[in-house]
Write an enzyme that holds these catalytic residues in place. Sequence first.
Site, PDB file in Angstrom:
ATOM      1  N   PHE A 104     -39.274  -9.746  23.214  1.00 22.01           N
ATOM      2  CA  PHE A 104     -38.986  -9.476  24.630  1.00 22.01           C
ATOM      3  C   PHE A 104     -40.221  -8.826  25.255  1.00 22.01           C
ATOM      4  O   PHE A 104     -40.131  -7.890  26.035  1.00 22.01           O
ATOM      5  CB  PHE A 104     -37.765  -8.544  24.764  1.00 22.01           C
ATOM      6  CG  PHE A 104     -36.501  -9.164  24.228  1.00 22.01           C
ATOM      7  CD1 PHE A 104     -36.078  -8.902  22.932  1.00 22.01           C
ATOM      8  CD2 PHE A 104     -35.761 -10.045  25.006  1.00 22.01           C
ATOM      9  CE1 PHE A 104     -34.920  -9.487  22.423  1.00 22.01           C
ATOM     10  CE2 PHE A 104     -34.603 -10.645  24.501  1.00 22.01           C
ATOM     11  CZ  PHE A 104     -34.184 -10.359  23.208  1.00 22.01           C
ATOM     12  N   CYS A 128     -43.431 -17.649  30.377  1.00 25.21           N
ATOM     13  CA  CYS A 128     -42.055 -17.558  29.870  1.00 25.21           C
ATOM     14  C   CYS A 128     -40.992 -18.008  30.857  1.00 25.21           C
ATOM     15  O   CYS A 128     -40.288 -18.982  30.609  1.00 25.21           O
ATOM     16  CB  CYS A 128     -41.786 -16.136  29.434  1.00 25.21           C
ATOM     17  SG  CYS A 128     -42.884 -15.669  28.112  1.00 25.21           S
TER      18      CYS A 128
HETATM   19  C1  UDX Z   1     -45.545 -18.718  23.406  1.00 26.43           C
HETATM   20  C2  UDX Z   1     -44.548 -18.536  24.515  1.00 26.43           C
HETATM   21  O1  UDX Z   1     -45.261 -17.968  25.607  1.00 26.43           O
HETATM   22  C3  UDX Z   1     -43.471 -17.566  24.075  1.00 26.43           C
HETATM   23  O2  UDX Z   1     -42.439 -17.521  25.055  1.00 26.43           O
HETATM   24  C4  UDX Z   1     -42.864 -18.042  22.786  1.00 26.43           C
HETATM   25  O3  UDX Z   1     -41.954 -17.026  22.364  1.00 26.43           O
HETATM   26  C5  UDX Z   1     -43.971 -18.218  21.739  1.00 26.43           C
HETATM   27  O4  UDX Z   1     -44.946 -19.167  22.206  1.00 26.43           O
HETATM   28  P1  UDX Z   1     -47.630 -17.367  23.024  1.00 26.43           P
HETATM   29  O5  UDX Z   1     -48.005 -16.413  21.976  1.00 26.43           O
HETATM   30  O6  UDX Z   1     -48.107 -17.156  24.433  1.00 26.43           O
HETATM   31  O7  UDX Z   1     -46.081 -17.471  23.077  1.00 26.43           O
HETATM   32  O8  UDX Z   1     -48.070 -18.817  22.488  1.00 26.43           O
HETATM   33  P2  UDX Z   1     -49.492 -19.444  22.712  1.00 26.43           P
HETATM   34  O9  UDX Z   1     -50.289 -18.572  23.599  1.00 26.43           O
HETATM   35  O10 UDX Z   1     -49.247 -20.854  23.046  1.00 26.43           O
HETATM   36  O11 UDX Z   1     -50.123 -19.316  21.245  1.00 26.43           O
HETATM   37  C6  UDX Z   1     -49.522 -19.986  20.172  1.00 26.43           C
HETATM   38  C7  UDX Z   1     -50.555 -19.920  19.019  1.00 26.43           C
HETATM   39  O12 UDX Z   1     -50.058 -20.650  17.933  1.00 26.43           O
HETATM   40  C8  UDX Z   1     -51.893 -20.561  19.418  1.00 26.43           C
HETATM   41  O13 UDX Z   1     -52.932 -19.678  19.064  1.00 26.43           O
HETATM   42  C9  UDX Z   1     -51.974 -21.836  18.575  1.00 26.43           C
HETATM   43  O14 UDX Z   1     -53.295 -22.144  18.156  1.00 26.43           O
HETATM   44  C10 UDX Z   1     -51.122 -21.433  17.385  1.00 26.43           C
HETATM   45  N1  UDX Z   1     -50.534 -22.585  16.690  1.00 26.43           N
HETATM   46  C11 UDX Z   1     -50.001 -23.598  17.414  1.00 26.43           C
HETATM   47  C12 UDX Z   1     -50.556 -22.593  15.277  1.00 26.43           C
HETATM   48  O15 UDX Z   1     -51.074 -21.682  14.662  1.00 26.43           O
HETATM   49  N2  UDX Z   1     -49.984 -23.638  14.616  1.00 26.43           N
HETATM   50  C13 UDX Z   1     -49.448 -24.693  15.298  1.00 26.43           C
HETATM   51  O16 UDX Z   1     -48.967 -25.639  14.646  1.00 26.43           O
HETATM   52  C14 UDX Z   1     -49.454 -24.683  16.726  1.00 26.43           C
HETATM   53  C1  UDX Z   2     -41.188 -11.913  30.747  1.00 27.11           C
HETATM   54  C2  UDX Z   2     -40.072 -10.956  30.339  1.00 27.11           C
HETATM   55  O1  UDX Z   2     -40.144  -9.786  31.143  1.00 27.11           O
HETATM   56  C3  UDX Z   2     -40.228 -10.572  28.874  1.00 27.11           C
HETATM   57  O2  UDX Z   2     -39.150  -9.739  28.476  1.00 27.11           O
HETATM   58  C4  UDX Z   2     -40.220 -11.867  28.043  1.00 27.11           C
HETATM   59  O3  UDX Z   2     -40.389 -11.569  26.664  1.00 27.11           O
HETATM   60  C5  UDX Z   2     -41.342 -12.765  28.493  1.00 27.11           C
HETATM   61  O4  UDX Z   2     -41.201 -13.065  29.890  1.00 27.11           O
HETATM   62  P1  UDX Z   2     -43.719 -11.798  31.402  1.00 27.11           P
HETATM   63  O5  UDX Z   2     -43.526 -13.257  31.679  1.00 27.11           O
HETATM   64  O6  UDX Z   2     -44.879 -11.345  30.617  1.00 27.11           O
HETATM   65  O7  UDX Z   2     -42.401 -11.222  30.639  1.00 27.11           O
HETATM   66  O8  UDX Z   2     -43.840 -11.082  32.823  1.00 27.11           O
HETATM   67  P2  UDX Z   2     -42.850 -10.246  33.771  1.00 27.11           P
HETATM   68  O9  UDX Z   2     -43.428  -8.912  33.952  1.00 27.11           O
HETATM   69  O10 UDX Z   2     -41.461 -10.374  33.329  1.00 27.11           O
HETATM   70  O11 UDX Z   2     -43.018 -11.062  35.170  1.00 27.11           O
HETATM   71  C6  UDX Z   2     -42.639 -12.407  35.161  1.00 27.11           C
HETATM   72  C7  UDX Z   2     -42.870 -12.962  36.560  1.00 27.11           C
HETATM   73  O12 UDX Z   2     -41.934 -12.394  37.476  1.00 27.11           O
HETATM   74  C8  UDX Z   2     -44.255 -12.667  37.119  1.00 27.11           C
HETATM   75  O13 UDX Z   2     -44.727 -13.810  37.808  1.00 27.11           O
HETATM   76  C9  UDX Z   2     -44.011 -11.538  38.108  1.00 27.11           C
HETATM   77  O14 UDX Z   2     -44.943 -11.565  39.187  1.00 27.11           O
HETATM   78  C10 UDX Z   2     -42.621 -11.879  38.612  1.00 27.11           C
HETATM   79  N1  UDX Z   2     -41.880 -10.716  39.095  1.00 27.11           N
HETATM   80  C11 UDX Z   2     -41.521  -9.743  38.209  1.00 27.11           C
HETATM   81  C12 UDX Z   2     -41.529 -10.675  40.435  1.00 27.11           C
HETATM   82  O15 UDX Z   2     -41.878 -11.568  41.229  1.00 27.11           O
HETATM   83  N2  UDX Z   2     -40.798  -9.628  40.878  1.00 27.11           N
HETATM   84  C13 UDX Z   2     -40.412  -8.615  40.039  1.00 27.11           C
HETATM   85  O16 UDX Z   2     -39.750  -7.681  40.497  1.00 27.11           O
HETATM   86  C14 UDX Z   2     -40.789  -8.673  38.677  1.00 27.11           C
END
Ligand code: UDX
Ligand code: UDX
Length: 451
Positions: free
Chosen positions: A152, A263
């Site tokens: 989260f 997300c």
């Molecule tokens: C993302 C989503 O944002 C999140 O909501 C979800 O829970 C997990 O995937 P994030 O960490 O931002 O999270 O993923 P991303 O930034 O796309 O990075 C994924 C990593 O996994 C990359 O570094 C990629 O190279 C790696 N990867 C991808 C592997 O190691 N093995 C694979 O087969 C594919």
């Molecule tokens: C979100 C969830 O908060 C997190 O718990 C989950 O694991 C991943 O997705 P994140 O996407 O990193 O986290 O950003 P967050 O701070 O939640 O903001 C998400 C989007 O909502 C942003 O574009 C932000 O600008 C927008 N936002 C947030 C609003 O427009 N208004 C608000 O009051 C809060």
Amino acid sequence: MHIGVIGTGYVGLVSGTCFAEFGIDVTCVDVNEDKIKRLNKGEIPIYEPGLDDLVEKQVKANRLFFTTNLPETVKKSDAVFIAVGTPPRKGDGHADLTYVYEAAREVARNLEGYTLIVTKSTVPVGTAREIERIVREENPQADFDVASNPEFLREGAAINDFLRPDRVVIGCDSERGRELMRRLYRPLFLNETPIVFTTPETSEITKYAANAFLATKITFINEIADLCEKANANVQDVAKAMGMDKRIGGKFLHAGPGYGGSCFPKDTLALTQIGHDYNAPQTLVERVVAVNTARQRQMARRIIAACGGSVEGKRIAILGVAFKPNTDDVRDAPSLVIIPELQLAGAEIAAYDPVAMDEAAHHLEQVIWCKDSYDAAKGADALVIITEWNEFRALNLDKLEEILNVKRIIDLRNIYKREEMRERGFHYVSIGKSDVLPAPAVAGLREVKTA
Ligand code: UDX
Ligand code: UDX
């Protein structure tokens, strides 16, 4: 205890580093060799406040390792966390689980001794069961369990959210698996963080439901903002007064240009698909997706209207391209919709963001990238604030008066006060407040009490 974390993106890298902070030996694996090379040189491939120090501390303590060698990592791990990306599948918006299942197959082929396989990535309901099937098929002798442990984490606050979570959710049917997770999260257990033990399905749905609810809350206040503009009300006051009801709460009630990020957009879309798959349509979330998408587009029209109906040949200064402050992430950022729309309408765009310009430059063309807010504002016919970085909260208004071609500020995050900007002689447009301000109190006129 030794754990493996597959995927060193925002989720995997933060989770691995924080588990090391808990005193556990962690090996982070990634297919991306360049990323692993940089991590082994102490370079952090993402912008996350505090992550560089924490990684350095854990590496120095000999608890955190980086490799591309998945088989070796699995063999020595008691638990393997899958934290690879789950991007929207091209065309239908389903979560693309290719990487998750590929990782599961590779893990299965290298299991030695009892191992808990944990999904950390956001995955649709039923994924843990599917991983169980895949692993059993790949390695019928394997001694393993599967658990769901969704993250989260908010980008920009990810370390705090991991080390001081509101709760930990663990979906696991086996007592052995639950016991292992209890040992992993012991440091949180000690400071009474609630740990919710449930089934994998309940855990998987909890993650989507939480994100979709937060996205719904934001979209709700965004539509209320539209009403406030027409009814001469103030959405910030509405949100404040609403939020005092503990059943509502004040968080996530800031009206803006629409939510973005890696997300909310993908998780809301995936949840609507899951609803269809299980014949339980999520009609409310479907509306949220549609309203949010339209809103980002509306923002460009709002800017054009504020510039007198046309931006043809005008220079528009944009402050902030990241989807929110304290991150370099531009995935589904409103700026990626707003800027091309303005360019389509003939505007020249000068933009500045403290950290996300490199990322954004991969997605935008013909943008003049500037070194600071004033460099962007020079000669501009409007200054548009899209991301509420702290450094945009105290702009030097005297300096802006001098360098702007037109004293117009369009504040999509309500950072400034209307009255103050008006007194300074700016044409100031914000979100959720009518631009028609009551006539200034003039002798003889009845005093208009405004909120
Ligand atoms: C993302 C989503 O944002 C999140 O909501 C979800 O829970 C997990 O995937 P994030 O960490 O931002 O999270 O993923 P991303 O930034 O796309 O990075 C994924 C990593 O996994 C990359 O570094 C990629 O190279 C790696 N990867 C991808 C592997 O190691 N093995 C694979 O087969 C594919
Ligand atoms: C979100 C969830 O908060 C997190 O718990 C989950 O694991 C991943 O997705 P994140 O996407 O990193 O986290 O950003 P967050 O701070 O939640 O903001 C998400 C989007 O909502 C942003 O574009 C932000 O600008 C927008 N936002 C947030 C609003 O427009 N208004 C608000 O009051 C809060």
